[in-house]
Enzyme design. Structure first.
Site, short mmCIF file in Angstrom:
data_model
loop_
_atom_site.label_atom_id
_atom_site.label_comp_id
_atom_site.label_asym_id
_atom_site.label_seq_id
_atom_site.Cartn_x
_atom_site.Cartn_y
_atom_site.Cartn_z
N TRP A 212 -48.03 -51.66 -55.27
CA TRP A 212 -47.08 -52.69 -54.84
C TRP A 212 -46.92 -52.74 -53.33
O TRP A 212 -46.43 -53.73 -52.79
CB TRP A 212 -45.73 -52.50 -55.53
CG TRP A 212 -45.08 -51.16 -55.39
CD1 TRP A 212 -44.26 -50.75 -54.39
CD2 TRP A 212 -45.18 -50.06 -56.31
NE1 TRP A 212 -43.83 -49.47 -54.61
CE2 TRP A 212 -44.37 -49.01 -55.79
CE3 TRP A 212 -45.85 -49.87 -57.52
CZ2 TRP A 212 -44.24 -47.79 -56.44
CZ3 TRP A 212 -45.71 -48.65 -58.16
CH2 TRP A 212 -44.92 -47.63 -57.62
N ARG A 213 -47.38 -51.69 -52.62
CA ARG A 213 -47.27 -51.70 -51.15
C ARG A 213 -48.63 -51.82 -50.48
O ARG A 213 -48.79 -51.48 -49.31
CB ARG A 213 -46.55 -50.43 -50.69
CG ARG A 213 -45.06 -50.47 -50.98
CD ARG A 213 -44.35 -49.24 -50.46
NE ARG A 213 -44.52 -48.10 -51.34
CZ ARG A 213 -44.02 -46.89 -51.10
NH1 ARG A 213 -43.34 -46.67 -50.00
NH2 ARG A 213 -44.21 -45.90 -51.96
N TYR B 227 -46.52 -58.89 -55.67
CA TYR B 227 -46.54 -57.82 -54.67
C TYR B 227 -47.17 -58.32 -53.38
O TYR B 227 -48.29 -58.83 -53.38
CB TYR B 227 -47.32 -56.60 -55.18
CG TYR B 227 -46.69 -55.90 -56.37
CD1 TYR B 227 -45.35 -56.07 -56.69
CD2 TYR B 227 -47.45 -55.06 -57.18
CE1 TYR B 227 -44.78 -55.42 -57.77
CE2 TYR B 227 -46.88 -54.41 -58.27
CZ TYR B 227 -45.56 -54.60 -58.56
OH TYR B 227 -44.99 -53.96 -59.64
N HIS C 89 -44.16 -60.16 -66.12
CA HIS C 89 -43.47 -59.26 -65.20
C HIS C 89 -41.99 -59.09 -65.52
O HIS C 89 -41.46 -57.98 -65.47
CB HIS C 89 -43.63 -59.77 -63.77
CG HIS C 89 -43.49 -58.71 -62.73
ND1 HIS C 89 -44.09 -58.78 -61.50
CD2 HIS C 89 -42.83 -57.52 -62.73
CE1 HIS C 89 -43.80 -57.70 -60.79
NE2 HIS C 89 -43.03 -56.93 -61.52
N ARG C 90 -41.30 -60.17 -65.81
CA ARG C 90 -39.90 -60.11 -66.22
C ARG C 90 -39.63 -61.24 -67.20
O ARG C 90 -40.29 -62.28 -67.15
CB ARG C 90 -38.95 -60.21 -65.02
CG ARG C 90 -38.88 -58.93 -64.19
CD ARG C 90 -37.79 -58.98 -63.13
NE ARG C 90 -37.76 -57.75 -62.35
CZ ARG C 90 -37.07 -56.65 -62.66
NH1 ARG C 90 -36.32 -56.65 -63.76
NH2 ARG C 90 -37.09 -55.58 -61.89
N SER D 154 -43.05 -56.30 -69.05
CA SER D 154 -42.43 -55.42 -68.07
C SER D 154 -40.96 -55.79 -67.97
O SER D 154 -40.62 -56.98 -67.89
CB SER D 154 -43.12 -55.60 -66.71
OG SER D 154 -42.53 -54.78 -65.72
N GLN E 6 -48.10 -44.06 -50.32
CA GLN E 6 -49.24 -44.57 -49.55
C GLN E 6 -49.94 -43.46 -48.77
O GLN E 6 -50.85 -43.74 -47.98
CB GLN E 6 -48.75 -45.65 -48.58
CG GLN E 6 -48.12 -46.85 -49.27
CD GLN E 6 -49.11 -47.59 -50.15
OE1 GLN E 6 -50.01 -48.27 -49.66
NE2 GLN E 6 -48.97 -47.44 -51.45
#
Length: 304
Positions: A27-28, A58, A129-130, A159, A270
């Site tokens: 996600w980053r 993301y 996703h939601r 999710s 990360q």
């Protein structure tokens, strides 16, 4: 090892795939260089974290959707064979500022956009996703069925869905949902009581716990205010960590993975060294007492 030790396996099934119980969340990834992103994926694979999780949202910004997916796609393009070493998960259906749109046409379009950015022919597991409260379960099921029949996705899941939302969607499908991705950690324990983990066992859903370290709050560097839930939980985790010669983050990961419904925990650091270091979660020896001690600290009251 005591008779009541909670022994952690290192692999688990999700649909037809066998994956590591630690999974890597991207996600980053947006803004990462291809070289840096490649090093992170390779570090994840080194510890058996072969499931790679991302989402269309993301990296959302001025340039729109897919920042994190695009970087991962470049990693795959630059490293032939790497895609086949990973189980690829992505998610669709979040559309700021709406915020959610799970109409069939939108989910199909979202998946096709993800495929292009990821430079892949198929998504291994595609998640809604939601929950979109304005989309009927018939329509969501129609999208997932079409994507699967077209060979654009191998498996489908959700999710952040409640247990009743999962059951309602499953009732409209003629194939089994493969996964649900809820937030679950010693600081986010609602899935233990709200039916999320129960229906996962009922329907054989792989639970992919996101934010298992409480957004970084369950690490040695975090200094919470005395008397808070975080402080109580960290004190118990620290005692176990000191005993087992690991970090509090490793104990938190082990605690999440010890629940029989939880298939994997998503790590998102990360830092390459910390990715590799996450494997120490498998070295933690939790007893049943240890696990319940963490839960009591999280709740702030004794077990009934």
């Amino acid at each position: 090892m005591s008779d009541d030790a909670l022994v952690l396996s290192t692999t688990t099934p999700i649909g037809p795939f066998e994956v590591g119980r630690l999974a890597y969340g991207c996600w980053r990834f947006s803004g990462s260089s291809v070289a840096d992103a490649t090093a992170k994926i390779e570090a994840a694979l080194e510890i058996g974290a072969n499931l790679v999780d991302t989402a269309a949202i993301y990296g959302f910004g001025e340039e729109g959707f897919g920042g994190a997916e695009a970087v991962l796609g470049e990693v795959y393009a630059a490293n032939p064979g790497l895609r086949d070493k990973t189980v690829l998960v992505t998610k669709g259906g979040i559309h700021p500022p709406v915020p959610y749109d799970s109409r069939a046409s939108n989910l199909i379009e979202s998946c096709e956009g993800s495929l292009a950015r990821l430079k892949s022919d198929v998504i291994d597991v595609f998640l809604v996703h939601r929950p979109d409260l304005l989309a009927s379960y018939d329509e969501v099921a129609e999208a997932l069925t079409q994507l699967r029949a077209a060979g654009k996705i191998r498996e489908a899941g959700v999710s952040n869905f409640t247990h009743t939302q999962i059951r309602a969607l499953q009732s409209k499908l003629d194939f089994a949902l493969a996964a649900n991705q809820p937030e679950f950690s010693p600081l986010a324990i609602a899935p233990l009581d709200d039916g999320t983990l129960d229906i996962a066992q009922e329907l054989n859903l792989a639970i992919m716990a996101w934010s298992p370290l409480g957004g970084g709050r369950l690490t040695a560097v975090h200094q919470p205010e005395a008397g808070t839930q975080e402080a109580r939980v960290l004190a118990v985790l620290d005692g176990i960590a000191t005993r087992d010669g690991v970090g509090v983050d490793h104990v938190a990961l082990a605690w999440v993975l010890a629940h029989p419904a939880v298939s994997m925990a998503l790590i998102g650091t990360q830092n390459v060294d910390r990715i590799k270091d996450s494997a120490k979660a498998y070295d933690v020896t939790l007893s049943r007492q240890d696990w319940y001690d963490v839960l009591v600290a999280a709740r702030g009251v004794p077990m009934p």
